[in-house]
Design a protein around this motif. Structure first.
Motif, PDB file in Angstrom:
ATOM      1  N   SER A 201      -2.686  -3.207   4.833  1.00 29.97           N
ATOM      2  CA  SER A 201      -1.326  -3.678   5.112  1.00 29.97           C
ATOM      3  C   SER A 201      -1.171  -5.198   5.043  1.00 29.97           C
ATOM      4  CB  SER A 201      -0.917  -3.187   6.499  1.00 29.97           C
ATOM      5  OG  SER A 201       0.260  -3.804   6.930  1.00 29.97           O
ATOM      6  N   GLU A 202      -0.281  -5.638   4.166  1.00 31.51           N
ATOM      7  CA  GLU A 202       0.037  -7.063   4.079  1.00 31.51           C
ATOM      8  C   GLU A 202       0.668  -7.550   5.378  1.00 31.51           C
ATOM      9  OE1 GLU A 202       2.506 -10.112   1.121  1.00 31.51           O
ATOM     10  OE2 GLU A 202       2.260  -7.997   0.591  1.00 31.51           O
ATOM     11  N   ARG A 203       1.461  -6.683   5.999  1.00 34.86           N
ATOM     12  CA  ARG A 203       2.090  -7.045   7.279  1.00 34.86           C
ATOM     13  C   ARG A 203       1.040  -7.332   8.351  1.00 34.86           C
ATOM     14  NH1 ARG A 203       3.636  -5.036  12.208  1.00 34.86           N
ATOM     15  NH2 ARG A 203       2.468  -3.089  11.906  1.00 34.86           N
TER      16      ARG A 203
ATOM     17  N   SER B  67      -8.153  -7.354   1.533  1.00 36.53           N
ATOM     18  CA  SER B  67      -6.845  -7.234   0.884  1.00 36.53           C
ATOM     19  C   SER B  67      -6.753  -5.982   0.017  1.00 36.53           C
ATOM     20  CB  SER B  67      -6.570  -8.473   0.023  1.00 36.53           C
ATOM     21  OG  SER B  67      -7.577  -8.614  -0.969  1.00 36.53           O
TER      22      SER B  67
ATOM     23  N   ARG C  45      -2.108  -8.167   7.850  1.00 33.39           N
ATOM     24  CA  ARG C  45      -2.866  -9.382   7.509  1.00 33.39           C
ATOM     25  C   ARG C  45      -2.091 -10.627   7.955  1.00 33.39           C
ATOM     26  NH1 ARG C  45      -3.368  -6.899   2.487  1.00 33.39           N
ATOM     27  NH2 ARG C  45      -2.602  -8.701   1.286  1.00 33.39           N
TER      28      ARG C  45
ATOM     29  N   GLU D  84      -9.177 -14.001   2.630  1.00 29.92           N
ATOM     30  CA  GLU D  84      -9.138 -12.576   2.352  1.00 29.92           C
ATOM     31  C   GLU D  84      -9.846 -12.298   1.038  1.00 29.92           C
ATOM     32  OE1 GLU D  84      -5.001 -11.591   0.099  1.00 29.92           O
ATOM     33  OE2 GLU D  84      -4.855 -11.829   2.259  1.00 29.92           O
TER      34      GLU D  84
ATOM     35  N   ASP E 218      -0.821  -1.331  -1.530  1.00 26.26           N
ATOM     36  CA  ASP E 218      -0.732  -1.937  -0.193  1.00 26.26           C
ATOM     37  C   ASP E 218      -1.490  -1.105   0.849  1.00 26.26           C
ATOM     38  OD1 ASP E 218       0.029  -3.915   1.671  1.00 26.26           O
ATOM     39  OD2 ASP E 218       1.782  -2.768   2.292  1.00 26.26           O
TER      40      ASP E 218
END
Length: 266
Positions: free
Chosen positions: A159-161, A135, A163, A175, A156
């Motif tokens: 990428s949170e997307r 993360s 993950r 994570e 970021d």
């Protein structure tokens, strides 16, 4: 050979395009300890080139790492550049060499970078063989791949997307924050406790410098670690590279299927 790192990356990308006949790649995949089997499940490996033949690359110095660069065609027509020859900071070749593969991937057209590694886990619930999404990271190398007045936002970074995409494949994925030490020695129990206190969940010797270079190059970054051992002091068992290799082999089929499933959704 040029000394400018970006010109050298462009030279390497041009060499890859000439050797493979593939003008551009979409995704770059860096294979760390334990992750070597994944490339074969992603799609058809159409080209394999010894890393030492490519400008700026060298053969890997670590057992368990692949010494080639491959071009893989996925079932949906994407091109994945598989970077099996990773240079670690502890090899003493300089940060430019560490991130050369990432910069070559960017020059080859890759918009997404997938970074994998084998690491030590600080959470006793993560048994050897557990994959963990990255993360964020803590860079403890006291180095950066960026030179001069080059300021890059690392919000970021992982990428949170992406993950979220990984959790579509395996909702059970945990994570954590990855701390990169310089190596090549393993961390002391005190250093592991230090890392834990400053927010780390995973410790290793790669990934952070590469991800910074990737962000600078405009790529979206996805990171995933394989916990190959509990970090020093978390378990009573002494650490060894043989243990890392063994855990990687044992987890190989599962994590390779997982990674192939994630790459298919990118």
């Amino acid at each position: 050979m040029t000394t400018d790192p970006f010109e050298l990356a462009a030279e390497a990308a041009a060499f890859l395009a000439q050797q493979t006949g593939v003008p551009a790649h979409d995704v770059a995949l860096v294979l760390g300890s334990g992750w070597g089997e994944a490339a074969g499940l992603i799609g058809e490996t159409t080209h394999t080139i010894p890393a030492a033949d490519i400008p700026g690359f060298s053969a890997p110095a670590v057992e368990g790492h692949v010494g080639t660069i491959g071009s893989v065609l996925t079932p949906d027509g994407k091109r994945v550049l598989v970077l099996g020859a990773r240079t670690h900071y502890y090899e003493g070749k300089g940060v430019r060499a560490v991130v050369h593969g990432v910069r070559t991937a960017a020059a080859a057209g890759c918009k997404t970078l997938v970074l994998t590694n084998g690491c030590g886990g600080l959470n006793p619930a993560w048994a050897p063989g557990t994959p963990v999404l990255i993360s964020d990271h803590i860079n403890l190398t006291a180095a950066s791949p960026l030179e001069g007045a080059t300021f890059v936002d690392l919000t970021d970074l992982y990428s949170e997307r992406l993950r979220a995409v990984a959790r579509e494949v395996d909702p059970s994925l945990d994570e954590g924050v990855y701390a990169q030490f310089t190596g090549p020695h393993y961390e002391t129990p005190a250093e592991v406790q230090y890392a834990k206190r400053i927010g780390a969940d995973l410790v290793g010797m790669s990934t952070a410098l590469e991800s910074i270079a990737a962000r600078h190059a405009g790529m979206e970054v996805f990171g995933i670690s394989l916990v190959t051992n509990l970090a020093a002091g978390i378990s009573d068992t002494p650490l060894s590279h043989a243990e890392v290799i063994e855990a990687g082999h044992a987890a190989g089929p599962r994590i390779s299927r997982l990674l192939a499933g994630i790459v298919a959704k990118l």
